[in-house]
Design an enzyme around this catalytic site. Sequence first.
Site, PDB file in Angstrom:
ATOM      1  N   HIS A   9      43.881   3.309   4.387  1.00 17.05           N
ATOM      2  CA  HIS A   9      42.709   2.591   3.863  1.00 17.05           C
ATOM      3  C   HIS A   9      42.970   1.148   3.495  1.00 17.05           C
ATOM      4  O   HIS A   9      42.052   0.460   3.057  1.00 17.05           O
ATOM      5  CB  HIS A   9      42.175   3.304   2.618  1.00 17.05           C
ATOM      6  CG  HIS A   9      41.375   4.524   2.921  1.00 17.05           C
ATOM      7  ND1 HIS A   9      40.028   4.483   3.186  1.00 17.05           N
ATOM      8  CD2 HIS A   9      41.737   5.822   3.029  1.00 17.05           C
ATOM      9  CE1 HIS A   9      39.585   5.703   3.422  1.00 17.05           C
ATOM     10  NE2 HIS A   9      40.614   6.541   3.340  1.00 17.05           N
ATOM     11  N   LYS A  23      30.205  -4.361  -5.546  1.00 18.13           N
ATOM     12  CA  LYS A  23      31.414  -3.694  -5.085  1.00 18.13           C
ATOM     13  C   LYS A  23      32.474  -3.887  -6.157  1.00 18.13           C
ATOM     14  O   LYS A  23      32.248  -4.623  -7.115  1.00 18.13           O
ATOM     15  CB  LYS A  23      31.887  -4.282  -3.744  1.00 18.13           C
ATOM     16  CG  LYS A  23      31.889  -5.834  -3.742  1.00 18.13           C
ATOM     17  CD  LYS A  23      32.338  -6.398  -2.399  1.00 18.13           C
ATOM     18  CE  LYS A  23      31.274  -6.349  -1.335  1.00 18.13           C
ATOM     19  NZ  LYS A  23      31.659  -5.547  -0.181  1.00 18.13           N
ATOM     20  N   ARG A  24      33.641  -3.238  -6.022  1.00 21.05           N
ATOM     21  CA  ARG A  24      34.712  -3.497  -6.966  1.00 21.05           C
ATOM     22  C   ARG A  24      34.999  -4.998  -7.024  1.00 21.05           C
ATOM     23  O   ARG A  24      34.884  -5.699  -6.017  1.00 21.05           O
ATOM     24  CB  ARG A  24      35.986  -2.734  -6.556  1.00 21.05           C
ATOM     25  CG  ARG A  24      35.915  -1.240  -6.780  1.00 21.05           C
ATOM     26  CD  ARG A  24      35.686  -0.883  -8.239  1.00 21.05           C
ATOM     27  NE  ARG A  24      36.804  -1.272  -9.072  1.00 21.05           N
ATOM     28  CZ  ARG A  24      37.775  -0.468  -9.469  1.00 21.05           C
ATOM     29  NH1 ARG A  24      37.769   0.805  -9.117  1.00 21.05           N
ATOM     30  NH2 ARG A  24      38.746  -0.911 -10.242  1.00 21.05           N
ATOM     31  N   LYS A  32      37.815  -9.632  -2.146  1.00 24.62           N
ATOM     32  CA  LYS A  32      36.391  -9.468  -1.855  1.00 24.62           C
ATOM     33  C   LYS A  32      35.597 -10.757  -2.140  1.00 24.62           C
ATOM     34  O   LYS A  32      34.455 -10.896  -1.762  1.00 24.62           O
ATOM     35  CB  LYS A  32      35.813  -8.296  -2.645  1.00 24.62           C
ATOM     36  CG  LYS A  32      36.322  -6.926  -2.155  1.00 24.62           C
ATOM     37  CD  LYS A  32      35.776  -5.798  -3.004  1.00 24.62           C
ATOM     38  CE  LYS A  32      36.323  -4.417  -2.629  1.00 24.62           C
ATOM     39  NZ  LYS A  32      35.581  -3.763  -1.537  1.00 24.62           N
ATOM     40  N   THR A  52      31.815   0.058   3.237  1.00 22.19           N
ATOM     41  CA  THR A  52      30.708   0.957   3.529  1.00 22.19           C
ATOM     42  C   THR A  52      29.446   0.451   2.837  1.00 22.19           C
ATOM     43  O   THR A  52      28.347   0.770   3.266  1.00 22.19           O
ATOM     44  CB  THR A  52      31.006   2.398   3.049  1.00 22.19           C
ATOM     45  OG1 THR A  52      31.505   2.342   1.705  1.00 22.19           O
ATOM     46  CG2 THR A  52      32.018   3.067   3.956  1.00 22.19           C
ATOM     47  N   LYS A  62      25.340   0.476   4.002  1.00 20.05           N
ATOM     48  CA  LYS A  62      24.196   0.932   3.213  1.00 20.05           C
ATOM     49  C   LYS A  62      23.126  -0.155   3.144  1.00 20.05           C
ATOM     50  O   LYS A  62      21.930   0.118   3.282  1.00 20.05           O
ATOM     51  CB  LYS A  62      24.631   1.294   1.785  1.00 20.05           C
ATOM     52  CG  LYS A  62      25.669   2.391   1.688  1.00 20.05           C
ATOM     53  CD  LYS A  62      26.257   2.421   0.257  1.00 20.05           C
ATOM     54  CE  LYS A  62      27.586   3.131   0.200  1.00 20.05           C
ATOM     55  NZ  LYS A  62      28.312   2.885  -1.067  1.00 20.05           N
TER      56      LYS A  62
HETATM   57  C1  LIG Z   1      29.471   2.275  -1.245  1.00 20.34           C
HETATM   58  C2  LIG Z   1      30.062   2.118  -2.584  1.00 20.34           C
HETATM   59  C3  LIG Z   1      31.255   1.403  -2.743  1.00 20.34           C
HETATM   60  C4  LIG Z   1      31.950   0.716  -1.594  1.00 20.34           C
HETATM   61  O1  LIG Z   1      31.440  -0.590  -1.488  1.00 20.34           O
HETATM   62  P1  LIG Z   1      32.147  -1.720  -0.601  1.00 20.34           P
HETATM   63  O2  LIG Z   1      31.165  -2.840  -0.620  1.00 20.34           O
HETATM   64  O3  LIG Z   1      32.309  -1.147   0.772  1.00 20.34           O
HETATM   65  O4  LIG Z   1      33.426  -2.054  -1.253  1.00 20.34           O
HETATM   66  C5  LIG Z   1      31.779   1.268  -4.013  1.00 20.34           C
HETATM   67  N1  LIG Z   1      31.173   1.827  -5.084  1.00 20.34           N
HETATM   68  C6  LIG Z   1      30.016   2.502  -4.972  1.00 20.34           C
HETATM   69  C7  LIG Z   1      29.383   3.069  -6.185  1.00 20.34           C
HETATM   70  C8  LIG Z   1      29.424   2.682  -3.725  1.00 20.34           C
HETATM   71  O5  LIG Z   1      28.289   3.374  -3.617  1.00 20.34           O
END
Ligand SMILES: *Cc1c(COP(=O)(O)O)cnc(C)c1O
Length: 824
Positions: free
Chosen positions: A370, A561-562, A567, A669, A673
């Site tokens: 990952h 995101k984190r 990022k 991911t 979304k």
């Molecule tokens: C989808 C999701 C992530 C992953 O987000 P990235 O933008 O791909 O880092 C992290 N936390 C939550 C709660 C999510 O639903």
Amino acid sequence: MTPDTLARAAADKPTPRLNDADTIATEIVEKLTYSIGKTTTAARLHDWLEATTLVVRDRIIDNWFGTTIHTYQQQQKRVCYLSMEFLIGRLLRDAISNLGLTDPIREALARYDVELDLVELLEPDAALGNGGLGRLAACFMESMATTGVPGFGYGIRYVHGFFRQEIVDGQQVELPETWLKHGNPWEFERRESSYEIGFGGKVTTIEEGGRQRQVWRPAERVLAVAYDTPVVGWHGTHVNTLRLWSAQSLDPILLDAFNAGDHIGALLEANKAEAITRVLYPADSHQAGQELRLRQEYFFSSASLQDIIRRHLAQYPDLSNLSDKVAVQLNDTHPAVSVAELMRLLVDVHGIEWDTAWETTRGVFSYTNHTLLPEALETWPIHLFERLLPRQMQIIYAINAGVLREATQGQTFDDETIRGISLIDEGNGRRVRMGQLAFVGSHAVNGVSALHTDLMKVTVFRDLHKLYPTRIENKTNGVTPRRWLFESNPGLTRLAEEAIGRGFKDDITQLSQLDPFAEDAAFRERFAGVKRQNKQRLATLIEERLAISVNPDAIFDIQVKRIHEYKRQLLNILETVALYEQIRSLPHLDWTPRVKIFAGKAAPSYAQAKEIIHLAGDVARVINSDPGVRDLLKVVFIPNYNVSLAEIIMPAADVSEQISTAGLEASGTGNMKFALNGALTIGTLDGANVEMLEHLGEENIFIFGLKADEVAKLRAEGHSGQGVIERQPLLRSAIDSISAGVFSQDDPNRYAGLMGALRDRDWWMIAADFRAYWDTQRQLDMAWRDRARWDAIAVRNTARMGWFSSDRSIREYAHDIWRAGPNA
Ligand SMILES: *Cc1c(COP(=O)(O)O)cnc(C)c1O
């Protein structure tokens, strides 16, 4: 279940239940009365939640037994997904929707003046994961159930999941999360499925029938107890199991010690055992490194493997066909110790010869990588590993010897390559490399996007890839469209149904039939209308939680995101500050109104990430209270990002920020979304953005910035930010303002370090990419002004994202790696 009980269960198949509102209302009241002990008038909203959950659960259980029996009778291959994290979120709405019960349950509750939506909101958000990796595991569980793969998720039942984030005086504060406070109606404790897990102690060699055998006598032992949660797929027919392990002491209390007056000491052992599954480590893309973490990893790996072997032996005479009947996917290296543990179980416990055991092990395991971030690659000091897991350490040495023999025999690898292959890192005080262990113990190793997989072959696994050139393959991530479209965006789902019928709900690739509707002005308007409603809902949430009013007609530009340097939330904040300064100095220009929305958690020990949160808050406060920018620019940081918040945010975005330094985001991911819900992506050529570009077409995504090879080259040349910053007045001014304390007048030097790093090494290429990012943002402004164009792009995003379903990912894993599934 034993074969006997299975046969009996198959014989007394439950009669299918009626799903009309009358029947459901009766059942809910029954649960309220006899399971909860409340009348309909005394029942509080929580009681309605529990009663509704129990009624839904009954329907799931019927199919759960059916699936178990079918898998057994058909002797199907089982897929075990080992993951330290499952970021599942709330389950009720997902279950109701997948079972097709939304309307009757809504109606049944309405008869008692209870609103289903309010009931659903009371369910705690199960946050047994940090971010993308854990959410992927959750999407995969749902997709395995949907596609009919007999899947078992194996993980840890943390008492405290991912911490709750509050922002106090602009700074992150971590609070314990208590999802089990009111009990958990979704889980079933399986006391009969418990296993002993050992730590420490000694290994002795004994002679047995002329053969030597190693016997491990652990100094400590704890009990792993299973808790099962059913996982329902689309249509609810196939139900898989998520089995989470809880640690318990073998002796709940040392009575001798207690009776001797040592009341604390009497409980010490129990506390130590239970500590293993007490709390999730909040480190994302970073190695935790503590002993307790290694204990957690071994604990759930060993319990899962013992369970897998017991289940196999309940059905087949021996373990010779184990790899035909079981596939075990290692989600990152966290369960990599499984490779050594399975060898131990096969060789030491079940008396199988080493070579045969090794063949079985490699047949069983496959491994998903990952991350390429060096700070995230797991290694353990040999002395710690040896002390905690002495037999597994011996086995790792033996595996390593075999691999190195293979490497030195056939081909002529140089010493550096051999060092890279070795499971032992000799360079940093001798450490076990978990990535290497997972790699050699697996028949397939995959990356999670095309770019990431390519980079794996030339970075982390360059040397192992030379030795095993066919082992690495790609499996691009996906997200489940049930949760991330049907449930979170019912408005858009209904609109799509009206336009193209219901086919896409069973086969999400049929969303492509929406493509021609991008040219249809009336459809575009309805599409935009749905988006407007979703934005209004988010605006209301922001108003309620933060007392900031935002204009739903502005661009909602969202990065959630984190919080991590790679990022690049900082790039986004700098652009925000630059835009703010431009609006102030050129107020007469026709600016496009924007709302910049941020959310995300920082690892508690990650100082820079916490500073970035602080800066976002400081910038927001100054901009939002400046009458000079009015409604043209607002900045909000929404606390406590989690799955439930994501479900409200994703459908409400106009712009999705996917701006990581190229080469560092394995897949992402969140990007999927957002786009599925009709947001336009501004992003780098990183992770799955690359494949999104291919599927969307370059007119429908806003790509900017350095590419992965360019980043690598600049870094190698010793790039610094200083020169770039001097040449860019917008960036320079933004950095100067932040450095001078314009946004932190109480502490003008607060961001000196953060800004200094940009001038200095600019490791994350923030200065280097600023100009391209700024320009691309202004292109988005232009596109927004041509609403027909914007809406057409948004429609095409939804239409073309079907490929990014986790159903597609799972079918690829099932076909290429597991050789399992409904037709295998
Ligand atoms: C989808 C999701 C992530 C992953 O987000 P990235 O933008 O791909 O880092 C992290 N936390 C939550 C709660 C999510 O639903």
